[in-house]
Write a protein that holds these residues in place. Structure first.
Motif, PDB file in Angstrom:
ATOM      1  N   THR A 436       0.829  -1.209   0.000  1.00  0.00           N
ATOM      2  CA  THR A 436       0.000   0.000   0.000  1.00  0.00           C
ATOM      3  C   THR A 436       0.863   1.259   0.000  1.00  0.00           C
ATOM      4  O   THR A 436       0.452   2.303  -0.495  1.00  0.00           O
ATOM      5  N   ASN A 521      -4.339 -13.828  -5.618  1.00  0.00           N
ATOM      6  CA  ASN A 521      -5.356 -13.256  -4.725  1.00  0.00           C
ATOM      7  C   ASN A 521      -4.909 -11.910  -4.157  1.00  0.00           C
ATOM      8  O   ASN A 521      -5.712 -10.973  -4.040  1.00  0.00           O
ATOM      9  N   MET A 525      -6.592  -8.248  -4.569  1.00  0.00           N
ATOM     10  CA  MET A 525      -6.896  -7.383  -3.423  1.00  0.00           C
ATOM     11  C   MET A 525      -6.301  -5.986  -3.619  1.00  0.00           C
ATOM     12  O   MET A 525      -6.905  -4.978  -3.247  1.00  0.00           O
ATOM     13  N   SER A 528      -8.402  -4.116  -6.012  1.00  0.00           N
ATOM     14  CA  SER A 528      -9.691  -3.775  -5.387  1.00  0.00           C
ATOM     15  C   SER A 528      -9.541  -2.680  -4.343  1.00  0.00           C
ATOM     16  O   SER A 528     -10.531  -2.236  -3.760  1.00  0.00           O
ATOM     17  N   ASP A 530      -7.966  -2.966  -1.376  1.00  0.00           N
ATOM     18  CA  ASP A 530      -8.019  -3.452   0.005  1.00  0.00           C
ATOM     19  C   ASP A 530      -6.843  -2.911   0.817  1.00  0.00           C
ATOM     20  O   ASP A 530      -5.761  -2.632   0.283  1.00  0.00           O
ATOM     21  N   SER A 531      -7.040  -2.800   2.132  1.00  0.00           N
ATOM     22  CA  SER A 531      -6.023  -2.250   3.020  1.00  0.00           C
ATOM     23  C   SER A 531      -4.921  -3.283   3.286  1.00  0.00           C
ATOM     24  O   SER A 531      -5.082  -4.485   3.030  1.00  0.00           O
ATOM     25  N   SER A 532      -3.809  -2.802   3.859  1.00  0.00           N
ATOM     26  CA  SER A 532      -2.705  -3.702   4.195  1.00  0.00           C
ATOM     27  C   SER A 532      -3.114  -4.681   5.288  1.00  0.00           C
ATOM     28  O   SER A 532      -2.638  -5.827   5.331  1.00  0.00           O
ATOM     29  N   ASP A 533      -4.020  -4.276   6.188  1.00  0.00           N
ATOM     30  CA  ASP A 533      -4.497  -5.179   7.243  1.00  0.00           C
ATOM     31  C   ASP A 533      -5.226  -6.379   6.655  1.00  0.00           C
ATOM     32  O   ASP A 533      -5.051  -7.514   7.114  1.00  0.00           O
ATOM     33  N   LYS A 534      -6.046  -6.133   5.619  1.00  0.00           N
ATOM     34  CA  LYS A 534      -6.771  -7.241   4.984  1.00  0.00           C
ATOM     35  C   LYS A 534      -5.809  -8.169   4.243  1.00  0.00           C
ATOM     36  O   LYS A 534      -5.972  -9.397   4.260  1.00  0.00           O
ATOM     37  N   ILE A 535      -4.817  -7.574   3.588  1.00  0.00           N
ATOM     38  CA  ILE A 535      -3.827  -8.396   2.879  1.00  0.00           C
ATOM     39  C   ILE A 535      -3.061  -9.264   3.879  1.00  0.00           C
ATOM     40  O   ILE A 535      -2.812 -10.448   3.646  1.00  0.00           O
ATOM     41  N   TYR A 538      -5.234 -12.133   5.147  1.00  0.00           N
ATOM     42  CA  TYR A 538      -5.299 -13.209   4.143  1.00  0.00           C
ATOM     43  C   TYR A 538      -4.022 -14.048   4.166  1.00  0.00           C
ATOM     44  O   TYR A 538      -4.060 -15.284   4.144  1.00  0.00           O
TER      45      TYR A 538
END
Length: 573
Positions: A436, A521, A525, A528, A530-535, A538
């Motif tokens: 990010t 994936n 992300m 899309s 998505d934040s670093s926390d979501k990455i 995962y």
């Protein structure tokens, strides 16, 4: 090959069965670990008495022995050998007859003391031998207690193996008249010895940096050992300018430029090994502060396996660096070992069939087989401009010291998509944050996802000292807050402090690491938004990534690092 005097003496001790070969080997191990002389190691371990060793040296060298407890010293000798000199060289002056001065020493093989005292006193020097404890007592009785530490107090028996011709001193242009006396002073044997002793003692103590810091009345010398600064000694204020000029001459810097920062480097041969030093000078209120970074290439010889990675992380990293193209990022704060990791990767890739080019600020380790470029922003040679030029040199591997801006990031990422392996560093707290961060710098998310092979985040932790390591009890409340699946009856360790670790409880460092592999994936992300926390979530759940915290706790329960060090360096996930 002819034997040295000390080798003959040790052989005599073995023949007379004063010490066994196994005891000698044990003493050599103590010598290596503590950085002291072999005879001192034998005496400290009680394997021989100092009197026995001196008796053999008296026979071998035919040097007289004097009992200082029964010797009256002439007070007038203080004018020839002042207190500071006596304490620095651990000697006691006994008499002067014409142009010959007699001194008492405990180490008659230290010829440098004789040479230096010749220069200081202008007299010929004769030596007699005495016990070290008697010399110390005589100095205290004769001169009084010493007020400040000296170089020799810190390192009483340093091996004199720095090759003075290991670097070539080059001075260009005329020297201003007002600097001539300082240069003359800097080239005197005591100043050269002082600088050499400070450097070699730093290497002996495994220091990564040497800080020479002028204060109002003295010059403080500190070493950074295992990441922490320790005050070692004080240099007399009157020697400040001569010491700094000596270091400037070694580094081929302008000795007249005292009001601007300067950077240089020099190389020394120590014990037949070459060690590079990177030098930085900064003007301060009380004079120029010097920081010398010790760059020992032996630290890179163990390769990737010596970085402290667990088996899974090491396998992932090895697989990633041998891919045909793509980018690998190493992240972490300043002083987390990023450069060491990059150079270890480079060492593994450094073969004759690869063209490897680095762009650095500054160039740290000089490695054979690489093309290394130092950035110079004052003439427009920035990371970005240097990288553009490098890509026209048909490289196979490119190392960019640091990605600092959008332009460098964009060029590096595009280079990694056109057939090169690109290695670089970034300042982020964890591996997922690097993705990010690149997007925030203005790089298109699809370029980030397409180029990155993996991101590794790391920290350096101090290891528990192996000599004073002992179990330690941890209270239940702390254990409950750890968020780590502890095995029954797990034992935690710490170091209680000993001479080997200078009473700190720590000896050496190891890295804790998390490696994020980039897959389809994660690329999706990124696209899309998505934040670093979501990455990171995962990667933990689906890919089994070991986080910095988990790696630190694994090393803690294995007894490598203490729980206190885990909590100091990282936080629970």
């Amino acid at each position: 090959m002819a034997k040295t005097i000390k080798e003959k003496v040790l052989e005599d001790l073995i023949i007379s069965r004063k010490i066994s070969k196994s005891e000698l080997e044990f003493a050599k191990e103590i010598q290596y670990n503590k950085g002291i002389s072999l005879d001192k190691a034998l005496i400290d371990q009680g394997l021989i008495q100092e009197e026995e060793l001196l008796s053999l040296l008296v026979q071998e060298l035919n040097v007289p022995f004097v009992n200082l407890s029964k010797y009256k010293i002439d007070p007038a000798l203080k004018e020839i050998i002042p207190q500071k000199v006596a304490y620095q060289y651990r000697i006691v002056p006994l008499s002067v007859l014409g142009n010959v001065m007699t001194i008492a020493v405990s180490d008659p093989l230290n010829v440098f003391v004789v040479d230096d005292l010749k220069n200081i006193t202008g007299k010929q020097i004769d030596i007699v031998m005495s016990l070290e404890k008697e010399i110390v007592k005589a100095m205290e009785n004769y001169y009084g207690l010493q007020s400040t530490a000296t170089v020799t107090e810190v390192s009483q028996d340093i091996q004199k193996d720095i090759a003075s011709d290991a670097f070539e001193i080059v001075m260009e242009g005329e020297v201003p008249e007002h600097m001539a006396s300082v240069i003359d002073e800097s080239e005197k044997a005591p100043i050269i010895r002082m600088v050499n002793l400070v450097i070699e003692e730093a290497i002996r103590q495994r220091a990564s940096d040497i800080h020479i810091e002028p204060a109002m009345d003295v010059v403080r010398v500190r070493y950074r050992i295992d990441g922490a600064l320790r005050e070692i000694l004080e240099i007399p204020k009157e020697n400040q300018n001569a010491v700094i000029v000596r270091i400037k001459i070694m580094s081929r810097l302008d000795i007249t430029a005292n009001q601007v920062p300067q950077d240089g480097r020099f190389k020394l041969k120590i014990s037949h090994k070459e060690i590079d030093f990177r030098v930085s000078l900064l003007p301060t209120t009380f004079g120029q502060k010097v920081v010398m970074r010790v760059l020992d290439k032996r630290n890179l010889s163990s390769g990737l396996s010596g970085l402290g990675l667990n088996e899974r992380s090491l396998a992932i990293l090895r697989e990633g660096i041998h891919k045909p193209f793509g980018m690998i990022l190493v992240t972490g704060p300043t002083g987390s070992g990023k450069s060491t990791t990059l150079y270890s990767i480079i060492n593994e890739l450094n073969t004759v069939d690869r063209n490897i080019i680095t762009i650095e600020d500054p160039v740290e380790y000089l490695i054979e087989g690489l093309t290394q470029i130092q950035t110079r922003s004052e003439i427009g040679l920035t990371f970005a401009e240097g990288l553009r030029a490098v890509l026209r040199q048909s490289p196979d591997v490119v190392m960019v010291g640091e990605i600092r801006d959008n332009e460098t990031a964009d060029i590096a990422i595009k280079a990694s998509l056109t057939g090169q392996i690109v290695l670089s560093t970034l300042h982020t707290n964890d591996a997922a944050g690097a993705l990010t961060r690149l997007v925030d710098m203005g790089v298109e998310p699809f370029l980030v996802g397409s180029s990155l092979i993996l991101v590794t985040a790391q920290r350096l932790c101090r290891k528990v000292c192996p000599q004073c390591k002992e179990p330690v009890a941890i209270d239940e409340n702390t254990l409950k807050r750890l968020k780590y699946d502890l095995a029954p009856k797990v034992v935690f360790y710490h170091g209680k402090g000993c001479d080997l670790c200078h009473q700190t409880g720590y000896f050496g460092r190891t890295s804790i690491t998390e490696i994020l592999e980039i897959d389809d994936n994660i690329r999706y992300m990124l696209l899309s938004g998505d934040s670093s926390d979501k990455i990171k979530e995962y990667a933990l759940k689906k890919k089994g990534m070991t986080t910095l915290w988990a790696d630190a706790m694994d090393k803690c329960v294995s007894g490598i690092i203490s729980l206190e060090e885990v909590l100091r360096v990282t936080t629970s996930d």
